[in-house]
Design an enzyme around this catalytic site. Structure first.
Site, PDB file in Angstrom:
ATOM      1  N   GLU A  89      12.391   8.636   1.496  1.00 27.14           N
ATOM      2  CA  GLU A  89      11.361   7.998   2.340  1.00 27.14           C
ATOM      3  C   GLU A  89      11.658   8.292   3.816  1.00 27.14           C
ATOM      4  OE1 GLU A  89      12.055   3.747   2.683  1.00 27.14           O
ATOM      5  OE2 GLU A  89       9.925   3.322   3.004  1.00 27.14           O
ATOM      6  N   ASN A 120       3.083   4.847   5.593  1.00 26.91           N
ATOM      7  CA  ASN A 120       4.371   5.333   5.123  1.00 26.91           C
ATOM      8  C   ASN A 120       4.032   6.205   3.896  1.00 26.91           C
ATOM      9  OD1 ASN A 120       6.939   5.635   4.040  1.00 26.91           O
ATOM     10  ND2 ASN A 120       7.560   3.539   4.512  1.00 26.91           N
ATOM     11  N   LYS A 126       2.294   4.298   0.851  1.00 21.53           N
ATOM     12  CA  LYS A 126       3.004   3.118   0.322  1.00 21.53           C
ATOM     13  C   LYS A 126       2.078   1.899   0.207  1.00 21.53           C
ATOM     14  CE  LYS A 126       7.467   0.803   1.288  1.00 21.53           C
ATOM     15  NZ  LYS A 126       8.670   0.919   2.159  1.00 21.53           N
ATOM     16  N   GLU A 131       8.440  -2.853   9.109  1.00 26.46           N
ATOM     17  CA  GLU A 131       7.479  -1.971   8.418  1.00 26.46           C
ATOM     18  C   GLU A 131       6.061  -2.532   8.490  1.00 26.46           C
ATOM     19  OE1 GLU A 131       8.062   0.364   4.834  1.00 26.46           O
ATOM     20  OE2 GLU A 131      10.025  -0.573   4.683  1.00 26.46           O
ATOM     21  N   CYS A 155      10.088   3.370  -1.967  1.00 31.33           N
ATOM     22  CA  CYS A 155      11.064   2.313  -1.706  1.00 31.33           C
ATOM     23  C   CYS A 155      10.689   0.964  -2.312  1.00 31.33           C
ATOM     24  CB  CYS A 155      11.355   2.203  -0.219  1.00 31.33           C
ATOM     25  SG  CYS A 155      12.869   1.253   0.052  1.00 31.33           S
ATOM     26  N   ASN A 208      14.829   3.758   1.655  1.00 32.82           N
ATOM     27  CA  ASN A 208      15.791   3.358   2.699  1.00 32.82           C
ATOM     28  C   ASN A 208      16.052   1.883   2.459  1.00 32.82           C
ATOM     29  OD1 ASN A 208      15.937   5.366   5.356  1.00 32.82           O
ATOM     30  ND2 ASN A 208      14.000   5.572   4.266  1.00 32.82           N
TER      31      ASN A 208
HETATM   32  N1  CDV Z   1      12.162   0.688   3.016  1.00 42.12           N
HETATM   33  C1  CDV Z   1      12.030  -0.365   2.178  1.00 42.12           C
HETATM   34  O1  CDV Z   1      10.983  -0.559   1.569  1.00 42.12           O
HETATM   35  N2  CDV Z   1      13.112  -1.206   2.090  1.00 42.12           N
HETATM   36  C2  CDV Z   1      13.089  -2.413   1.315  1.00 42.12           C
HETATM   37  C3  CDV Z   1      14.023  -3.465   1.885  1.00 42.12           C
HETATM   38  C4  CDV Z   1      13.561  -3.977   3.174  1.00 42.12           C
HETATM   39  C5  CDV Z   1      14.130  -4.650   0.950  1.00 42.12           C
HETATM   40  C6  CDV Z   1      13.484  -2.166  -0.132  1.00 42.12           C
HETATM   41  O2  CDV Z   1      12.778  -2.687  -1.015  1.00 42.12           O
HETATM   42  O3  CDV Z   1      14.502  -1.519  -0.384  1.00 42.12           O
END
Ligand code: CDV
Length: 314
Positions: free
Chosen positions: A47, A107, A124, A143, A169, A194
């Site tokens: 990501e 994203n 996303k 975010e 993510c 991330n």
């Molecule tokens: N980049 C993300 O989506 N990170 C989230 C954190 C903030 C919980 C994740 O679900 O890994």
């Protein structure tokens, strides 16, 4: 004859604020070349792979963050990566921040085939974190300030002789994500992430980050009979430690490859797509066993509601 995709999960170590797109693209190309040398059809990057994870800082004027976004794909900065893919005949998936011509911020992750052509784009859906500055935190997770949630949902593309989907993510933590793609017959889901180790709203979860990462992706793979490729940007980036543990997961839910470091690292697996059938046509034969008429809350309700004890039938 079985259909095999050899896939590489190309984990990145940290990308610091001082690192240029040129620095990062050189690292991506080194990983892509390694993947091609190891016979990969497809290599998956994390990501927001092209920059540091900028939502950790608040900028009062959001346009000051514009330089973190790509306004086209391929952008000039990644032309060489697309060319490398074409020259080496390898596909790839890449996460980046997208700024559209009409000013929307997403994203985003793209899927690119072996000729260097974009075959799919995913924005996303589940945007975690917060939308305004919270100065009491050791670092921000803005975010919800820097990205709007996609309303396009979860696509599945025919590519690499397979049905391929994408998630980004936080999407991986939600069973609806996998099931939306599972209901389209997905055979391989590509996911960049991330994930800071320190979860500010509830630090008791910090020690469980690796467990939760594997738990959700293994469950999603198994319950939908699909391969899942989860790829981290890990390590200590601008003082924030992030989870690595990138993994390639089989439709059985088993991890077949996992990274060992928190740095740039490639793992590879040859994925037999017909393994998906073992689950999709048996225990998880959706057509035979699902009861969508009883799942109305899934689409009609967002938060928790309870009407009291259900009536017990005599
Ligand atoms: N980049 C993300 O989506 N990170 C989230 C954190 C903030 C919980 C994740 O679900 O890994």
């Amino acid at each position: 004859m079985s259909r095999i995709i050899t896939v590489g999960a190309a984990q990145l170590g940290p990308v610091q604020l001082s690192h240029s797109r040129t620095d990062v693209v050189a690292r991506l190309m080194a990983l892509m070349n390694q993947a091609a040398d190891r016979g990969c059809d497809l290599v998956v990057f994390p990501e927001l792979a092209l920059t540091t994870f900028f939502p950790r800082w608040f900028l009062d004027d959001i346009s000051e963050a514009d330089h973190f976004y790509e306004t086209e794909m391929p952008s000039p900065a990644v032309q060489s990566l697309f060319q490398c893919a074409k020259d080496r005949s390898i596909g790839f998936s890449l996460g980046y921040a997208e700024l559209t011509t009409d000013g929307h911020r997403f994203n985003t992750q793209v899927l690119v085939d072996k000729t260097g052509s974009v075959v799919g784009k995913y924005r996303k859906v589940h945007i975690p974190g917060h939308a305004s500055n919270e100065p009491g935190r050791p670092f921000q997770h803005l975010e919800r300030y820097y990205f709007e949630p996609s309303d396009e949902g979860f696509g599945v593309w025919h590519a690499f002789d397979a049905k391929v989907g994408m998630m980004i993510c936080n999407d991986r933590r939600w069973p609806e994500t996998y099931r939306e793609m599972g209901l389209q017959g997905v055979e391989m889901i590509l996911c960049g992430y991330n994930t800071p180790i320190h979860y500010v709203p509830d630090p008791s979860q910090d020690i469980l980050q690796g467990f939760h990462n594997a738990l959700v992706m293994q469950a999603g793979a198994y319950q939908n009979g699909t391969w899942v490729v989860g790829v981290a940007k890990g390590g200590v980036e601008e003082g924030v430690d992030s989870l690595a543990q990138s993994a390639i997961i089989a439709p059985s839910g088993q991890i077949v490859a996992q990274t060992l470091t928190t740095d740039d690292e490639l793992i590879v697996a040859s994925c037999d797509l017909d393994w998906c059938k073992r689950y999709k046509e048996t225990l998880f034969d959706f057509d035979k066993y699902r009861r969508p008429e009883l799942y109305k809350r899934h689409v009609e309700q967002r938060g928790v509601k309870w009407d009291g004890n259900p009536t017990v039938r005599p």
